[in-house]
Motif scaffolding. Structure first.
Motif, PDB file in Angstrom:
ATOM      1  N   UNK A 115      -0.711   1.054  -0.468  1.00 60.88           N
ATOM      2  CA  UNK A 115      -0.744   1.457   0.947  1.00 60.88           C
ATOM      3  C   UNK A 115      -1.924   0.795   1.655  1.00 60.88           C
ATOM      4  N   UNK A 116      -3.095   0.799   1.033  1.00 59.40           N
ATOM      5  CA  UNK A 116      -4.273   0.158   1.630  1.00 59.40           C
ATOM      6  C   UNK A 116      -4.012  -1.332   1.819  1.00 59.40           C
ATOM      7  N   UNK A 117      -3.393  -1.959   0.829  1.00 59.82           N
ATOM      8  CA  UNK A 117      -3.082  -3.388   0.929  1.00 59.82           C
ATOM      9  C   UNK A 117      -2.155  -3.669   2.105  1.00 59.82           C
ATOM     10  N   UNK A 118      -1.186  -2.784   2.333  1.00 63.43           N
ATOM     11  CA  UNK A 118      -0.275  -2.963   3.466  1.00 63.43           C
ATOM     12  C   UNK A 118      -1.017  -2.832   4.798  1.00 63.43           C
ATOM     13  N   UNK A 119      -1.983  -1.927   4.859  1.00 68.14           N
ATOM     14  CA  UNK A 119      -2.804  -1.791   6.064  1.00 68.14           C
ATOM     15  C   UNK A 119      -3.640  -3.042   6.295  1.00 68.14           C
ATOM     16  N   UNK A 120      -4.237  -3.549   5.239  1.00 68.87           N
ATOM     17  CA  UNK A 120      -5.057  -4.765   5.345  1.00 68.87           C
ATOM     18  C   UNK A 120      -4.188  -5.938   5.798  1.00 68.87           C
ATOM     19  N   UNK A 121      -2.951  -5.986   5.311  1.00 69.46           N
ATOM     20  CA  UNK A 121      -2.043  -7.076   5.691  1.00 69.46           C
ATOM     21  C   UNK A 121      -1.721  -7.100   7.183  1.00 69.46           C
ATOM     22  N   UNK A 122      -1.842  -5.962   7.869  1.00 67.01           N
ATOM     23  CA  UNK A 122      -1.579  -5.936   9.305  1.00 67.01           C
ATOM     24  C   UNK A 122      -2.876  -5.923  10.114  1.00 67.01           C
TER      25      UNK A 122
END
Length: 153
Positions: free
Chosen positions: A30-37
């Motif tokens: 989930x954190x990685x998905x946030x960082x990706x945006x």
């Protein structure tokens, strides 16, 4: 008596490790998905999110994992008795199958992926948590059995 002294403690240790890994993998996905945006997530935020997810997921996802692993390990126990030299591989496979079955069943029933960290590559990370759980369970059972035989209990 063997169940209470050897099997149950081994199951609880493997379940706790499996759930902890699954929760950790979920949180970091989930954190990685946030960082990706473009969201900036500091180390302290990552740690806090991970701990909050662990506590928040424990009553629901933790219970689902416990039930899935218990069923998978129970069935595998009988298969492993027939295939004596394949125990570790069978329990690793059982852990993977338990997670795949639970995640796919939940998604099919609810028509949504309730574990956000089980989307995309996160699904395979969850399966890895199941594999680790199966491996740990098999090793603990084997070690407890050898210890019991050695001490004559």
């Amino acid at each position: 008596m063997q169940f209470l002294t050897r099997t149950l403690p081994s199951f609880l240790v493997s379940w706790l490790l499996t759930f902890t890994l699954a929760s950790l993998f979920h949180s970091q996905y989930v954190v990685n998905q946030l960082v990706n945006v473009g969201v900036v997530v500091g180390f302290n935020d990552r740690v806090n999110l991970t701990l909050e997810d662990w506590l928040g997921l424990l009553p629901t996802y933790g219970a689902i994992i416990a039930i899935a692993l218990a069923l998978a390990f129970f069935v595998t126990w009988f298969i492993a008795k027939k295939l004596k030299n394949q125990g570790i591989q069978l329990f690793v496979t059982a852990g993977i199958v338990a997670f795949a079955t639970a995640l796919i069943a939940i998604e099919s029933i609810m028509n949504i992926t309730i574990i956000a960290g089980a989307r995309g590559w996160g699904f395979y990370a969850q399966l890895c948590a199941g594999a680790v759980g199966g491996y740990v369970f098999a090793k603990l059972i084997k070690a407890n059995k050898q210890k019991t035989e050695h001490h004559g209990f």
